[in-house]
Each structure stands twice: as C-alpha cells, then as structure tokens.
Design an enzyme around this catalytic site. Structure first.
Site, short mmCIF file in Angstrom:
data_model
loop_
_atom_site.label_atom_id
_atom_site.label_comp_id
_atom_site.label_asym_id
_atom_site.label_seq_id
_atom_site.Cartn_x
_atom_site.Cartn_y
_atom_site.Cartn_z
CE LYS A 1 -0.25 -0.10 5.03
NZ LYS A 1 -0.88 -0.80 6.15
NE ARG B 1 -6.55 0.09 11.14
CZ ARG B 1 -5.36 0.04 10.58
NH1 ARG B 1 -4.55 1.08 10.61
NH2 ARG B 1 -4.94 -1.06 9.98
CE1 TYR C 1 10.62 32.10 0.72
CE2 TYR C 1 10.52 29.70 0.88
CZ TYR C 1 10.39 30.86 0.13
OH TYR C 1 10.03 30.78 -1.18
CG MET D 1 6.56 23.57 -2.45
SD MET D 1 5.39 24.46 -3.49
CE MET D 1 4.44 25.34 -2.27
#
Ligand SMILES: *Cc1c(COP(=O)(O)O)cnc(C)c1O
Length: 398
Positions: free
Chosen positions: A42, A140, A277, A325
């Site tokens: 997954k 769950r 930044y 980013m």
C-alpha cells in the site's frame, strides 16, 4: 553515451533489488514453510514504488499482495504477476464491480458491502474471495464479536461470496516491549477465527504485521502480512529490543531505499548571512552552501528545518534554515568535494555514513513509516544492485 537513467534526473530514489530480495528471504526463513507470505505494498509500497517492489517480490517468492485501495489493486492487476491481491482498506459499494473485474480479494466487515459484492459477482458470473475482519482491540476496521454470527449468516445467504479468510490487526505491538495487550488480542482472535472456521474450515487466519512476525511467532497462523520490514526498516526501537530480549538475535534487515539529489548550486556566503525563509538561521562564519532541488512538496519533511542532515562526500551536511517547497540549503563548508551536480544523499548511506529513516523519524517526532511513505510518487524510482544488470528506471526524456 551513457544509458544510466539516473543521469537525467536531479533527484531519484534507488531501490536496492538485492536488499529487497534478502529481506523477503529472511522473512520466508522465519516462517513455517506452509505459511503464506503476503507482501503489503500500500501507499506506493511505503514510498518504494508499487510496480517496482511488486515485480521483484513476486519473483522472490511473495504469495500474495496487500493493498489499501481499489486503485492500487488495479495498478497491480495490470502487471499480471499471477499472485492474488487483497484489498485491506475499505471498498466502497460503487467500487464492487471493479474489484470483481480485477479478481481482487476483499476485506469485509459491513453488510452493505457484502450485498454490493454479491451483486457485482453474480452479474459477472464470478465469485469474490472475502476476508472477514474481526475487531479485537484497535477499534479501527472490523466487526464486533456480538455481530459476527449475524454477519456470517448474511454472507452465507448471498450468492457469489467465498468465505476465504479471517483477519485482525494489532493495536499495540510496535510501541512497546510489553506484548500483553497483543496477546489478549491474539486470544480473542483465535476464538473469533474458530467461529469463522466452523463455517469455512479452510478460511485463512491472518493477523501478523512485521512486528508480530519478528516478536510473536505464534501469531503467524496460515498467513502473515509484512510491510515495513520487507523494506529493511524496523517498525520501532521497541520491536528491535523485543526481538533481542525474547530471541537473543535480531533479523538481518537491509534498508532498500536511498534517496539522492544533485547539488543545484554551491556558493560561499559571508559570515552573518541569513539563510532561507523567515531568516531563522544566521551564519556565524563564512559558509559554503549547497543548494538542493528538493523540498517538502517532494516529501522531504519541513520539520527537518534547521535540524536535518544530508550526506555529501560521505559526510554529514547540516540543513540550514527552513526547508522550502522544492529547495533546501545545507552546510558544506567542511566538505570540499561538494560540487555542482554532485550527489547528496537525503536518506540512506553514502560511504560509511548513514541518515536512516529511523533517525529522520526521531527528529520529526514520528515513525519511519511516515517518512518513507510520504516521499512523493513523482520522484523516479531506479532499480539498482540487480545481479549484474545495470540500473533500470523511467526514461528521463519521456
Ligand atoms: C499496513 C498493514 C500491515 C503491514 O504492517 P507493517 O507494520 O508495515 O508490517 C499489515 N496489516 C494491515 C491491515 C495493514 O494495514
């Protein structure tokens, strides 16, 4: 002319094929020979690349693949690896037809899902193998004990459904060396599984994740579901400790992933310069910086701002200021080898140094699962260490 696909990328992830095979083999050897080994792929194989990992694992002896979503099942089915695919997550009713179409096995715990699956299977003239998930203490996914009989009755009345397995999941096995809660779950699971097997004697029982296989061999039953440790990572420090305490040895896990980037600029900045930044870091001396073309949007955690390290020239280079980013800056003042387009390792080994997923996880106050699974899928995965064959990956020009 160089046909190494890495040449064309500014960042990529190397997937060590031999390491993956070795981890798989080491799990195989821990298990009784008849136990099925489900490989959990997954979340893009925990960030390692779904297609890449599945193909290697199938060739190395995986019996079955575990995915979370129908989309992942469809991607896997396209590879035609000849291994069953089990959807571990929720299958929406509107997705039932798609699950039937690719022949996926389905985890079930809602009556409404059963009905949708039965209708889809009947319409297609097929059957669906269902694994009933029972609740034993995570709260769950799963069906409570008091509803199990009714659920099984409902299932038996619906055409096209095969009661293929019964499963549960541990709540508290990675976080502690005290496995009493897990043992309690195991006792309840055995009871509930017996109710299922009274109706389907060959239903496969499965509950063990990596940590359970490593620390509670009695939890293996007919199948185990191994994710994180196939990728060469310990689920936690506590799992490693439990393994040592209970069995006197650990497992020979080899990390599969190395994340690299090419240096995009090297420059000398004066002492007193603010870096990045927010001006959160100010150089106390003339500083040689390397600028790397990777940031939080690529999966390099912003929590590493000011505290992370990457490897350049086999040494640690500190992350200076905030992670942007798509860019981050590191200190290479004492690493003269740092050069334009030279390799930096963001996660993994370089020479004798290592920045491990466990170290990064500790710095980010999280677990290694999150660190690797959040590396963006757009970073190309390149297969290396392939028994004499060269590296393989996507063509950078397409
Ligand atoms: C992710 C997952 C696993 C694999 O767990 P690891 O700790 O990565 O081995 C097993 N079972 C279920 C239901 C899961 O969701």
């Amino acid at each position: 002319m160089n046909d190494d696909p890495r040449q064309g990328f500014s960042s990529w992830i190397e997937i060590d094929e031999a390491a993956l095979r070795s981890n798989l083999r080491s799990f195989r050897q821990r298990l009784r020979p008849e136990v099925l080994l489900q490989i959990v792929v997954k979340s893009n194989a925990y960030g390692h690349g779904l297609e890449e990992v599945a193909a290697i694992s199938a060739a190395a002896g995986a019996d079955l693949f575990g995915v979370h979503t129908i989309e992942e099942a469809e991607r896997l089915a396209r590879l035609a690896l000849g291994r069953p695919i089990l959807i571990l997550g929720y299958l929406a009713r509107a997705q039932a037809r798609r699950a039937v179409a690719v022949g996926a096995e389905v985890t079930v715990y809602n009556g409404a899902t059963l009905e949708a699956l039965s209708a889809a299977a009947t319409a297609a003239g097929r059957t669906v193998r269902c694994h009933v998930k029972v609740e034993t203490g995570v709260q769950r996914q799963g069906i409570l004990r008091e509803h199990l009989d009714g659920f099984l009755d409902r299932m038996a009345a619906l055409p096209g459904l095969v009661l293929a397995g019964v499963s549960t999941h541990f709540a508290n096995i990675e976080d502690t060396t005290d496995h009493s809660y897990a043992r309690g779950q195991l006792v309840l699971f055995s009871e509930l599984a017996a109710l299922v097997r009274a109706r389907a004697p060959h239903a496969i029982r499965h509950c063990a994740c990596s940590a359970a296989v490593l620390t509670m061999p009695e939890s293996s039953f007919e199948m185990v579901r191994v994710g994180i440790s196939l990728y060469g990572l310990w689920p936690s420090k506590e799992t490693l400790l439990s393994c040592l305490l209970d069995h006197g040895t650990t497992a020979p896990l080899v990390p599969v992933m190395t994340w690299k980037a090419r240096i995009a600029q090297v420059k000398q900045v004066p002492g007193g310069s603010f870096i990045g930044y927010g001006c959160t870091y100010r150089a106390t001396r003339p500083t040689r910086l390397a600028v790397l073309p990777i940031g939080y949007a690529d999966g390099y955690d912003r929590r590493l701002s000011g505290i992370g390290h990457v490897l350049v020239g086999g040494r640690r280079a500190a992350v200076l200021g905030r992670v942007c980013m798509n860019i981050l800056m590191v200190d290479v003042t004492d690493i003269p080898e740092a050069a334009l387009e030279g390799e930096a390792v963001l996660l993994g080994r370089q020479g004798t140094e290592e920045v491990s997923a466990a170290q990064i996880a500790a710095q980010c106050n999280t677990i290694p699962y999150e660190i690797v699974s959040r590396i963006a899928p757009h970073i190309p995965r390149i297969l290396v260490n392939r028994e004499g064959r060269g590296p393989a990956g996507p063509d950078p020009t397409t």
